[in-house]
Motif scaffolding. Structure first.
Motif, PDB file in Angstrom:
ATOM      1  N   GLU A 156      -2.842  -3.258  -2.669  1.00  0.00           N
ATOM      2  CA  GLU A 156      -2.901  -4.090  -3.859  1.00  0.00           C
ATOM      3  C   GLU A 156      -2.099  -5.370  -3.681  1.00  0.00           C
ATOM      4  O   GLU A 156      -1.091  -5.398  -2.968  1.00  0.00           O
TER       5      GLU A 156
ATOM      6  N   GLU B 136      -1.728   7.066   0.062  1.00  0.00           N
ATOM      7  CA  GLU B 136      -2.978   7.521  -0.554  1.00  0.00           C
ATOM      8  C   GLU B 136      -3.444   6.608  -1.688  1.00  0.00           C
ATOM      9  O   GLU B 136      -4.189   7.043  -2.574  1.00  0.00           O
ATOM     10  N   LYS B 137      -3.030   5.364  -1.653  1.00  0.00           N
ATOM     11  CA  LYS B 137      -3.482   4.405  -2.660  1.00  0.00           C
ATOM     12  C   LYS B 137      -4.108   3.192  -1.974  1.00  0.00           C
ATOM     13  O   LYS B 137      -3.896   2.954  -0.782  1.00  0.00           O
ATOM     14  N   GLU B 138      -4.855   2.426  -2.750  1.00  0.00           N
ATOM     15  CA  GLU B 138      -5.463   1.222  -2.237  1.00  0.00           C
ATOM     16  C   GLU B 138      -4.411   0.132  -2.030  1.00  0.00           C
ATOM     17  O   GLU B 138      -3.390   0.099  -2.716  1.00  0.00           O
TER      18      GLU B 138
ATOM     19  N   GLN C  76       0.847  -1.185   0.000  1.00  0.00           N
ATOM     20  CA  GLN C  76       0.000   0.000   0.000  1.00  0.00           C
ATOM     21  C   GLN C  76       0.882   1.235   0.000  1.00  0.00           C
ATOM     22  O   GLN C  76       1.597   1.500   0.977  1.00  0.00           O
TER      23      GLN C  76
ATOM     24  N   GLU D  12       8.382   3.386  -8.009  1.00  0.00           N
ATOM     25  CA  GLU D  12       6.959   3.078  -7.870  1.00  0.00           C
ATOM     26  C   GLU D  12       6.692   1.840  -7.021  1.00  0.00           C
ATOM     27  O   GLU D  12       5.533   1.538  -6.714  1.00  0.00           O
TER      28      GLU D  12
END
Length: 126
Positions: free
Chosen positions: A46, A42-44, A39, A88
C-alpha cells in the motif's frame, strides 16, 4: 539503470520514531514522483506517502499527521520521518520511483512506479 536503496528501518516501541532514507542513483533527472510503500505480512502493498519534483506531497489517511515525506534533490535522497509509530505500522517499507513515464493520475498506486528498492523492515511493538 535506476537504483534505489533504503535504509533506516528497525525495531521500536509504540509511540517511537524512525527516519527512513532512500538514496537514488543512475538516471535521476527523469524522476516524476517518488514514494514510500509498505507491505505487511499477508497484505497488499500500500502507498504511504508520495512526493513530486516540485515537493508536492500526498499521504495515506492512516499516516497523516504522523509521517512526513521529504527530499533532498542535491543528494538524490528521499526521507520518511515516522513519529507516533503504532504496531499496525509494522511492515516492510519500500522506496519507489516513477521514471520517464510522465505524470500519473494515481500517485498512491503501486502500478504507477517502475523502480523499486529492496525494502527495509520496520517493526513496532506494543
Amino acid at each position: 539503470a535506476q537504483v534505489l536503496m533504503e535504509s533506516g528501518g528497525g525495531s521500536v516501541q509504540s509511540g517511537g520514531s524512525l527516519r527512513l532514507s532512500c538514496a537514488a542513483s543512475g538516471y535521476t533527472r527523469g524522476i516524476y514522483y517518488m514514494a514510500w510503500f509498505r507491505q505487511a505480512s499477508e497484505k497488499e502493498r500500500e502507498g504511504v506517502a508520495t512526493i513530486d519534483s516540485d515537493g508536492i506531497t500526498t499521504y495515506a489517511d492512516s499516516v497523516k499527521g504522523r509521517f512526513t515525506i521529504s527530499q533532498n534533490n542535491a543528494k538524490n535522497t528521499m526521507y520518511l520521518e515516522m513519529n507516533g509509530l503504532k504496531p499496525e505500522d509494522t511492515a516492510m517499507y519500500y522506496c519507489a520511483a516513477r521514471v520517464r513515464l510522465g505524470p500519473s493520475s494515481n500517485r498512491m498506486s503501486r502500478y504507477e512506479y517502475n523502480y523499486w528498492g529492496q525494502g527495509t523492515q520496520v517493526t513496532v511493538s506494543s
